[in-house]
Scaffold this motif. Structure first.
Motif, PDB file in Angstrom:
ATOM      1  N   ARG A 221       0.721  -1.450  -0.106  1.00 53.00           N
ATOM      2  CA  ARG A 221       0.318   0.201   0.347  1.00 53.00           C
ATOM      3  C   ARG A 221       1.025   1.157  -0.180  1.00 53.00           C
ATOM      4  NH1 ARG A 221      -5.337  -0.627   1.261  1.00 53.00           N
ATOM      5  NH2 ARG A 221      -5.342   1.155   2.357  1.00 53.00           N
ATOM      6  N   GLY A 222       2.344   1.076   0.232  1.00 49.72           N
ATOM      7  CA  GLY A 222       3.279   1.798   0.487  1.00 49.72           C
ATOM      8  C   GLY A 222       3.228   2.273  -1.135  1.00 49.72           C
ATOM      9  N   LEU A 223       3.191   1.957  -1.880  1.00 50.17           N
ATOM     10  CA  LEU A 223       3.294   1.953  -3.618  1.00 50.17           C
ATOM     11  C   LEU A 223       2.203   2.313  -3.766  1.00 50.17           C
ATOM     12  CD1 LEU A 223       4.234   2.163  -6.469  1.00 50.17           C
ATOM     13  CD2 LEU A 223       4.453  -0.333  -6.643  1.00 50.17           C
ATOM     14  N   GLN A 224       0.914   1.678  -3.521  1.00 51.16           N
ATOM     15  CA  GLN A 224      -0.308   1.868  -4.548  1.00 51.16           C
ATOM     16  C   GLN A 224      -0.921   4.012  -4.037  1.00 51.16           C
ATOM     17  OE1 GLN A 224      -2.002  -0.602  -6.296  1.00 51.16           O
ATOM     18  NE2 GLN A 224      -0.195  -1.697  -6.568  1.00 51.16           N
ATOM     19  N   TYR A 225      -0.847   3.326  -2.371  1.00 50.98           N
ATOM     20  CA  TYR A 225      -1.432   5.110  -1.836  1.00 50.98           C
ATOM     21  C   TYR A 225      -0.595   5.838  -1.500  1.00 50.98           C
ATOM     22  CZ  TYR A 225      -5.317   1.574  -2.982  1.00 50.98           C
ATOM     23  OH  TYR A 225      -6.276   0.435  -3.460  1.00 50.98           O
ATOM     24  N   GLY A 226       0.288   5.731  -1.704  1.00 53.85           N
ATOM     25  CA  GLY A 226       1.487   6.086  -0.479  1.00 53.85           C
ATOM     26  C   GLY A 226       1.144   6.577   1.334  1.00 53.85           C
ATOM     27  N   ASP A 227       0.901   4.745   1.385  1.00 54.80           N
ATOM     28  CA  ASP A 227      -0.125   4.930   2.971  1.00 54.80           C
ATOM     29  C   ASP A 227       1.485   4.361   4.020  1.00 54.80           C
ATOM     30  OD1 ASP A 227      -1.813   4.370   4.589  1.00 54.80           O
ATOM     31  OD2 ASP A 227      -2.949   2.590   3.692  1.00 54.80           O
ATOM     32  N   GLY A 228       1.815   5.579   4.225  1.00 54.96           N
ATOM     33  CA  GLY A 228       2.837   4.898   4.674  1.00 54.96           C
ATOM     34  C   GLY A 228       3.899   6.780   4.961  1.00 54.96           C
TER      35      GLY A 228
ATOM     36  N   TYR B 102      -8.754   1.609  -0.975  1.00 54.63           N
ATOM     37  CA  TYR B 102      -8.471   2.600  -0.182  1.00 54.63           C
ATOM     38  C   TYR B 102      -8.763   1.598   1.513  1.00 54.63           C
ATOM     39  CZ  TYR B 102      -8.663   6.198  -3.809  1.00 54.63           C
ATOM     40  OH  TYR B 102      -8.433   6.217  -5.023  1.00 54.63           O
ATOM     41  N   ARG B 103      -9.476   0.466   1.557  1.00 51.62           N
ATOM     42  CA  ARG B 103      -9.532   0.233   3.102  1.00 51.62           C
ATOM     43  C   ARG B 103      -9.254  -0.771   3.298  1.00 51.62           C
ATOM     44  NH1 ARG B 103     -14.733  -3.468   3.624  1.00 51.62           N
ATOM     45  NH2 ARG B 103     -14.273  -4.120   6.008  1.00 51.62           N
ATOM     46  N   ARG B 104      -8.454  -0.451   4.366  1.00 50.59           N
ATOM     47  CA  ARG B 104      -6.614  -1.114   4.803  1.00 50.59           C
ATOM     48  C   ARG B 104      -7.443  -2.259   5.466  1.00 50.59           C
ATOM     49  NH1 ARG B 104      -4.579   3.719   8.490  1.00 50.59           N
ATOM     50  NH2 ARG B 104      -3.001   4.743   6.961  1.00 50.59           N
TER      51      ARG B 104
ATOM     52  N   LEU C  87       4.330   9.771   2.999  1.00 48.86           N
ATOM     53  CA  LEU C  87       4.973   9.180   1.619  1.00 48.86           C
ATOM     54  C   LEU C  87       4.226   9.945  -0.189  1.00 48.86           C
ATOM     55  CD1 LEU C  87       4.945   5.512   1.542  1.00 48.86           C
ATOM     56  CD2 LEU C  87       7.078   7.605   1.679  1.00 48.86           C
ATOM     57  N   ASN C  88       3.161  11.263   0.355  1.00 44.78           N
ATOM     58  CA  ASN C  88       2.823  11.837  -0.519  1.00 44.78           C
ATOM     59  C   ASN C  88       3.310  12.955  -0.343  1.00 44.78           C
ATOM     60  OD1 ASN C  88      -1.106  11.371   0.204  1.00 44.78           O
ATOM     61  ND2 ASN C  88       0.885   9.358  -0.242  1.00 44.78           N
TER      62      ASN C  88
END
Lengths: 278, 278
Positions: free
Chosen positions: B17-24, B93-95, B143-144
């Protein structure tokens, strides 16, 4: 099934700027009868987004070929995701002088949403998480999606299917994964996306179809109070199509005749497009 | 040299999800004498950021051990980067309900900035790209980072070392990769980061050191006009330390006595910290 720069593989270099900075874009595409639906529109949006972000877009012929490879392995219905990033290299935020884009195509199961979401409608809620305002990024389906992730993390109630997001000026923009339209006084309304939000493929198509059928469409800034006074509300994206909204928090709505009509226009257009491409 | 969840490796699953959404989130840390400098402060910020984003933070003992492993292989000076993401899984988007964080530790060469940047100062410019406003994300090193990438892509002139970014309200926030301070009337000033920006480790440390030395620090909202009327200006981050600013676009500044004093305080504090940890 995954293709990373044309090669089968499940992994990406950690150095990829898509991971390091969210420096990239994506498309989420319905696969129907082993073909990507509205593929030309998705490619055009990807090209536009790449140009705005300054990332070289992979050749459309290559994307088309690789999408075809994956789709031929798809069941009746599936989801194709394309990610394009600015690749590896550079120093910190500074991109390398010659950007070598990364392209990732992946096939996913079609989500098991009940048909009733499209016929009877869904429940939605207003999210607390707001969308930032940034004209340079507005409209683009880029990889900086923490706002959507945080908004989607606000609820676990499985009877609620979508969250509606406002921007920092208090204007309604869209759903966490959908665009939002409302009907009022026999005209269609949707948020202007000049400062926030994602310019969805189905959103654009609905506006075209409405124009063709002499249904007035207004792009505007509007508040949640205005939305709650609507005659009909629906959300849309490339995977779910159109879902009427039958409740937002405590306010009930009826899936109405305009929504039904637009669902039919979209179904007819999609059918015709798939037939023509056969 | 790279450790992904404790294992040597150069790659990450595309599904992360770091790649998929910048979730990190991430931390960029100076390595000096094979030790990560101000490591406790970096870990605390990482923990705070994880809590705010709802991502389980890896155990600090594990991060400390893995950082030590990498740093023992470092030359005299290097850069340690830690990335923590929400891992793979979830739907869109849902974790997932049980988030399995990904941790990535990597060692990089220390950038070859000339010493003169710290002694004589640097040239800066105002960027056109603005920072979005979002209190939910403000301060976090997440990460965004497309805004910073686009801002850094505005110039290629190698005589300019940093770009200064305003938010959408027109207030000066920070540099693309640094925090910004100015001196006016013998007091230190820096932007409040309640709505935008990254709360830098060196920024926080400078504010502590100023307080200890009875130098007034004001966190405020301020315009570029006010900045240009400053007596002294400097930028800071964990890798470059403190760089005086000797020019912003066409306006010249002198690296002044307050900047020199703070550079000395920081050097002394760092020296003492490294000595104490030995």
């Amino acid at each position: 099934m995954l293709l990373v720069n044309g090669e089968p593989g499940e992994t990406l270099p950690v150095s990829d700027r898509g991971l390091q900075y969210g420096d990239g874009l994506f498309e989420t595409i319905e696969v129907n009868g082993q073909r990507p639906v509205f593929f030309d529109r998705h490619l055009k949006r990807l090209e536009d987004g790449c140009r705005r972000l300054g990332i070289p877009c992979p050749a459309l012929a290559i994307l088309t070929e690789e999408a075809g490879l994956l789709c031929r392995q798809a069941p009746g219905r599936a989801v194709l995701k394309i990610i394009v990033t600015s690749g590896s290299g550079g120093r910190g935020y500074r991109r390398p002088e010659a950007i070598q884009s990364t392209r990732i195509l992946s096939l996913h199961p079609y989500p098991d949403y009940p048909d009733a979401f499209g016929t009877e409608g869904i429940h939605a809620r207003f999210c607390q998480t707001r969308l930032g305002i940034n004209p340079a990024l507005a409209g683009i389906k880029h990889l900086n999606r923490l706002e959507q992730v945080l908004a989607r993390a606000e609820w676990t109630d499985q009877s609620v299917q979508e969250g509606i997001m406002l921007d920092f000026a208090g204007q309604v923009i869209e759903g966490t994964m959908t665009n939002l339209f409302y009907v009022k006084d026999h005209a269609l309304h949707t948020a202007t996306l000049a400062q926030s939000g994602i310019a969805g493929i189905i959103r654009g198509l609905i506006m075209e179809l409405a124009n063709q059928h002499q249904l007035t469409v207004n792009e505007l800034s509007y508040t949640s109070e205005l939305l709650l006074s609507a005659d009909e509300i629906f959300v849309c994206n490339s995977i779910v199509g159109i879902w009427p909204v039958k409740r937002i928090d405590q306010t009930a709505f009826e899936p109405g005749p305009v929504t039904r009509k637009i669902q039919q226009w979209l179904a007819d257009y999609k059918h015709e497009t798939l037939r023509r491409e056969q």
